[in-house]
Motif scaffolding. Structure first.
Motif, PDB file in Angstrom:
ATOM      1  N   PRO A 162    -116.597 -41.352 -71.528  1.00 23.30           N
ATOM      2  CA  PRO A 162    -116.056 -42.556 -70.873  1.00 23.30           C
ATOM      3  C   PRO A 162    -114.549 -42.461 -70.650  1.00 23.30           C
ATOM      4  N   THR A 163    -114.099 -43.071 -69.584  1.00 20.34           N
ATOM      5  CA  THR A 163    -112.662 -43.143 -69.320  1.00 20.34           C
ATOM      6  C   THR A 163    -112.068 -44.267 -70.167  1.00 20.34           C
ATOM      7  N   ARG A 164    -110.763 -44.334 -70.214  1.00 20.15           N
ATOM      8  CA  ARG A 164    -110.094 -45.358 -71.026  1.00 20.15           C
ATOM      9  C   ARG A 164    -110.322 -46.756 -70.479  1.00 20.15           C
ATOM     10  N   GLY A 165    -110.647 -46.921 -69.233  1.00 23.29           N
ATOM     11  CA  GLY A 165    -111.018 -48.218 -68.693  1.00 23.29           C
ATOM     12  C   GLY A 165    -109.893 -49.213 -68.549  1.00 23.29           C
ATOM     13  N   GLY A 166    -108.675 -48.771 -68.368  1.00 27.01           N
ATOM     14  CA  GLY A 166    -107.579 -49.676 -68.096  1.00 27.01           C
ATOM     15  C   GLY A 166    -106.933 -50.297 -69.323  1.00 27.01           C
ATOM     16  N   VAL A 167    -107.430 -50.047 -70.508  1.00 25.83           N
ATOM     17  CA  VAL A 167    -106.797 -50.576 -71.719  1.00 25.83           C
ATOM     18  C   VAL A 167    -105.744 -49.571 -72.159  1.00 25.83           C
ATOM     19  N   ASP A 168    -104.500 -50.009 -72.192  1.00 26.45           N
ATOM     20  CA  ASP A 168    -103.435 -49.087 -72.591  1.00 26.45           C
ATOM     21  C   ASP A 168    -103.035 -49.327 -74.046  1.00 26.45           C
ATOM     22  N   GLU A 169    -102.279 -48.412 -74.582  1.00 27.49           N
ATOM     23  CA  GLU A 169    -101.887 -48.497 -75.988  1.00 27.49           C
ATOM     24  C   GLU A 169    -101.057 -49.739 -76.284  1.00 27.49           C
ATOM     25  N   GLU A 170    -100.215 -50.171 -75.330  1.00 30.40           N
ATOM     26  CA  GLU A 170     -99.400 -51.366 -75.562  1.00 30.40           C
ATOM     27  C   GLU A 170    -100.281 -52.595 -75.743  1.00 30.40           C
ATOM     28  N   SER A 171    -101.341 -52.719 -74.951  1.00 29.98           N
ATOM     29  CA  SER A 171    -102.259 -53.855 -75.091  1.00 29.98           C
ATOM     30  C   SER A 171    -102.956 -53.822 -76.442  1.00 29.98           C
ATOM     31  N   LEU A 172    -103.377 -52.632 -76.873  1.00 26.12           N
ATOM     32  CA  LEU A 172    -104.032 -52.514 -78.173  1.00 26.12           C
ATOM     33  C   LEU A 172    -103.066 -52.830 -79.308  1.00 26.12           C
ATOM     34  N   ASP A 173    -101.826 -52.366 -79.193  1.00 23.17           N
ATOM     35  CA  ASP A 173    -100.817 -52.674 -80.212  1.00 23.17           C
ATOM     36  C   ASP A 173    -100.584 -54.175 -80.303  1.00 23.17           C
ATOM     37  N   ALA A 174    -100.471 -54.840 -79.149  1.00 19.58           N
ATOM     38  CA  ALA A 174    -100.239 -56.292 -79.140  1.00 19.58           C
ATOM     39  C   ALA A 174    -101.423 -57.020 -79.766  1.00 19.58           C
ATOM     40  N   ALA A 175    -102.641 -56.596 -79.455  1.00 24.04           N
ATOM     41  CA  ALA A 175    -103.830 -57.244 -80.020  1.00 24.04           C
ATOM     42  C   ALA A 175    -103.897 -57.036 -81.528  1.00 24.04           C
ATOM     43  N   SER A 176    -103.457 -55.874 -82.012  1.00 21.76           N
ATOM     44  CA  SER A 176    -103.526 -55.606 -83.445  1.00 21.76           C
ATOM     45  C   SER A 176    -102.532 -56.447 -84.236  1.00 21.76           C
ATOM     46  N   GLU A 177    -101.523 -56.985 -83.585  1.00 19.21           N
ATOM     47  CA  GLU A 177    -100.528 -57.829 -84.242  1.00 19.21           C
ATOM     48  C   GLU A 177    -100.989 -59.276 -84.385  1.00 19.21           C
ATOM     49  N   GLN A 178    -102.076 -59.652 -83.703  1.00 18.60           N
ATOM     50  CA  GLN A 178    -102.556 -61.026 -83.745  1.00 18.60           C
ATOM     51  C   GLN A 178    -103.258 -61.293 -85.071  1.00 18.60           C
ATOM     52  N   ALA A 179    -102.969 -62.440 -85.654  1.00 13.52           N
ATOM     53  CA  ALA A 179    -103.615 -62.828 -86.908  1.00 13.52           C
ATOM     54  C   ALA A 179    -105.057 -63.259 -86.639  1.00 13.52           C
ATOM     55  N   LEU A 180    -105.928 -63.023 -87.609  1.00 13.80           N
ATOM     56  CA  LEU A 180    -107.311 -63.464 -87.492  1.00 13.80           C
ATOM     57  C   LEU A 180    -107.402 -64.950 -87.813  1.00 13.80           C
ATOM     58  N   THR A 181    -108.341 -65.638 -87.162  1.00  9.34           N
ATOM     59  CA  THR A 181    -108.564 -67.059 -87.369  1.00  9.34           C
ATOM     60  C   THR A 181    -109.971 -67.258 -87.918  1.00  9.34           C
ATOM     61  N   PHE A 182    -110.098 -68.088 -88.961  1.00 13.09           N
ATOM     62  CA  PHE A 182    -111.403 -68.376 -89.547  1.00 13.09           C
ATOM     63  C   PHE A 182    -112.301 -69.024 -88.500  1.00 13.09           C
TER      64      PHE A 182
END
Length: 120
Positions: A85-105
């Motif tokens: 599969p190709t990367r599908g338009g998700v870049d590392e910056e988007s993944l980094d930003a998503a990983s910084e988001q806190a989880l919500t119950f």
């Protein structure tokens, strides 16, 4: 370089009357080459023991994913190859930003007799 091996054992309390059902396997990673191998062995299923292997890798335009299923009691196997599969338009910056988001119950549910919190 990020690479390594991981093993897992996933016991299930009851699957169609089989009290001792388990799924044993391993994952081997070589992320610098975008390669991995996942192996899963289930001794008790409706069709007997089943072995599943997924292998992905390659380079220079020959990237692939092999899926191999072995139904040992039926003496049947199938191996299918797919393009990687190709990367599908998700870049590392988007993944980094998503990983910084806190989880919500979200909710509590029960899994194998234990309370489990679900976070999103």
């Amino acid at each position: 370089k990020l690479s390594g091996d991981v093993s897992f054992n996933d016991p299930a309390e009851d699957i169609e009357g089989h009290v001792d059902h388990t799924s044993d396997g391993s994952i081997t990673l070589a992320l610098e080459r975008r390669a991995f191998r996942l192996r899963d062995v289930q001794q008790e299923t409706k069709v007997g023991p089943v072995v599943v292997d997924l292998v992905a890798g390659g380079s220079n335009g020959t990237e692939y994913v092999h899926a191999h299923v072995d139904l040992t009691v039926q003496d049947e196997q199938q191996c299918v190859t797919y393009p990687y599969p190709t990367r599908g338009g998700v870049d590392e910056e988007s993944l980094d930003a998503a990983s910084e988001q806190a989880l919500t119950f979200f909710a509590v549910t029960e899994l194998h007799g234990e309370d489990c919190g679900i976070f999103i």
